[in-house]
Design a protein around this motif. Sequence first.
Motif, mmCIF file in Angstrom:
data_model
loop_
_atom_site.group_PDB
_atom_site.id
_atom_site.type_symbol
_atom_site.label_atom_id
_atom_site.label_comp_id
_atom_site.label_asym_id
_atom_site.label_seq_id
_atom_site.Cartn_x
_atom_site.Cartn_y
_atom_site.Cartn_z
ATOM 1 N N THR A 32 0.946 -1.367 -0.210
ATOM 2 C CA THR A 32 -0.135 0.228 -0.635
ATOM 3 C C THR A 32 0.486 1.465 0.364
ATOM 4 O O THR A 32 0.436 2.053 -0.995
ATOM 5 N N ASP A 33 1.515 1.118 0.735
ATOM 6 C CA ASP A 33 2.711 1.987 1.430
ATOM 7 C C ASP A 33 3.336 3.430 -1.121
ATOM 8 O O ASP A 33 2.899 4.110 -0.986
ATOM 9 N N LEU A 34 4.176 1.721 -1.250
ATOM 10 C CA LEU A 34 4.207 1.828 -2.488
ATOM 11 C C LEU A 34 3.065 2.181 -4.153
ATOM 12 O O LEU A 34 3.802 2.761 -4.494
ATOM 13 N N ALA A 35 2.243 1.972 -3.595
ATOM 14 C CA ALA A 35 0.773 1.810 -4.443
ATOM 15 C C ALA A 35 0.520 3.815 -4.096
ATOM 16 O O ALA A 35 0.223 4.013 -4.786
ATOM 17 N N VAL A 36 0.304 4.086 -2.688
ATOM 18 C CA VAL A 36 0.342 5.868 -2.757
ATOM 19 C C VAL A 36 2.059 6.282 -2.837
ATOM 20 O O VAL A 36 1.303 7.276 -3.981
ATOM 21 N N GLU A 37 2.256 5.969 -2.957
ATOM 22 C CA GLU A 37 3.578 6.930 -3.544
ATOM 23 C C GLU A 37 3.885 6.918 -5.586
ATOM 24 O O GLU A 37 4.069 8.549 -6.217
ATOM 25 N N LYS A 38 2.803 5.895 -5.616
ATOM 26 C CA LYS A 38 3.104 5.704 -7.007
ATOM 27 C C LYS A 38 2.430 6.642 -7.870
ATOM 28 O O LYS A 38 1.958 7.273 -8.714
ATOM 29 N N ASP A 39 0.740 6.447 -6.811
ATOM 30 C CA ASP A 39 -0.263 7.172 -7.467
ATOM 31 C C ASP A 39 0.111 9.019 -7.117
ATOM 32 O O ASP A 39 -0.451 9.397 -7.854
ATOM 33 N N ILE A 40 0.700 9.284 -6.216
ATOM 34 C CA ILE A 40 0.836 10.701 -5.939
ATOM 35 C C ILE A 40 2.232 11.183 -6.703
ATOM 36 O O ILE A 40 2.245 12.398 -7.307
ATOM 37 N N GLY A 41 3.073 10.393 -6.730
ATOM 38 C CA GLY A 41 4.111 10.692 -7.430
ATOM 39 C C GLY A 41 5.993 11.373 -6.491
ATOM 40 O O GLY A 41 6.309 11.933 -6.533
ATOM 41 N N LYS A 42 4.908 10.935 -5.212
ATOM 42 C CA LYS A 42 6.090 11.085 -4.333
ATOM 43 C C LYS A 42 6.095 9.936 -3.133
ATOM 44 O O LYS A 42 5.245 9.287 -3.234
ATOM 45 N N LYS A 43 7.487 10.123 -2.776
ATOM 46 C CA LYS A 43 7.694 9.420 -1.503
ATOM 47 C C LYS A 43 7.199 9.668 -0.200
ATOM 48 O O LYS A 43 6.568 10.821 0.089
ATOM 49 N N ILE A 44 6.185 8.172 0.477
ATOM 50 C CA ILE A 44 6.319 8.924 1.859
ATOM 51 C C ILE A 44 6.526 9.780 2.409
ATOM 52 O O ILE A 44 5.810 10.349 3.236
ATOM 53 N N SER A 45 7.354 10.532 3.332
ATOM 54 C CA SER A 45 8.053 11.433 3.758
ATOM 55 C C SER A 45 8.105 12.692 3.175
ATOM 56 O O SER A 45 8.034 13.175 3.981
ATOM 57 N N ARG A 46 8.088 12.369 2.050
ATOM 58 C CA ARG A 46 7.899 13.651 1.365
ATOM 59 C C ARG A 46 6.368 14.214 0.941
ATOM 60 O O ARG A 46 5.514 15.005 1.809
ATOM 61 N N ILE A 47 5.468 13.076 1.315
ATOM 62 C CA ILE A 47 3.840 13.255 1.631
ATOM 63 C C ILE A 47 3.859 14.075 3.532
ATOM 64 O O ILE A 47 2.969 14.738 3.391
ATOM 65 N N PHE A 48 4.404 13.513 4.192
ATOM 66 C CA PHE A 48 4.089 13.433 5.423
ATOM 67 C C PHE A 48 4.851 14.907 5.783
ATOM 68 O O PHE A 48 3.875 15.932 6.220
#
Length: 174
Positions: A32-48
């Motif tokens: 799910t983390d990779l799917a979120v990153e792929k959807d928005i084009g950003k790493k999780i740490s950057r989204i946070f």
Amino acid sequence: MRNVVLVGFMGSGKSSVSKALAKSLNMTLVNTDLAVEKDIGKKISRIFSEQGERVFRQLEYQVIKKISKNENQIIACGGGVVLNSENTENLKKNGLIVYLRTDSQVLLERVKDSMKKPLLDVTDKEKQIKSLIESREEKYLAAADFVVDSSNLSIEELAGEIQRLIGVKEDAAR
Ligand code: S3P
């Protein structure tokens, strides 16, 4: 086959064991983390850091809603997926949930050097881990069809144990 959904704290082994299971059972691997990153084009740490945890949780919810519609997947979930009961409900529609329960000291050893986990970007990681586990444990347990203690098992052993448990449940459903 129904999805096999892995939940548990950061460092519990979800990603590694999901790869082993997908290979051995010939099922589709979803993280799910990779799917979120792929959807928005950003790493999780950057989204946070740029948009905050709330936005991340919304993106995570959308991803889970979408993937829960498919079958034959091994789904490795981000550690906080159980915080939203709608995620758990969606995942249960087509899947069995396995909680990888892990001792907090073992978790600390595994995650202490990771730079990729924004919720553990604090001075006292041990205190943070204990406090997050305390607030989440009940939710992990409530979501789980099975609980497996992953503290002292290798990835191969863990994958074997999960397959044994799922087999029992699949047989019972026939
Ligand atoms: C989180 C766990 C992370 C990731 C995000 C938030 C959590 O996934 O989803 O940093 O709330 O426990 P992993 O469990 O794969 O590290």
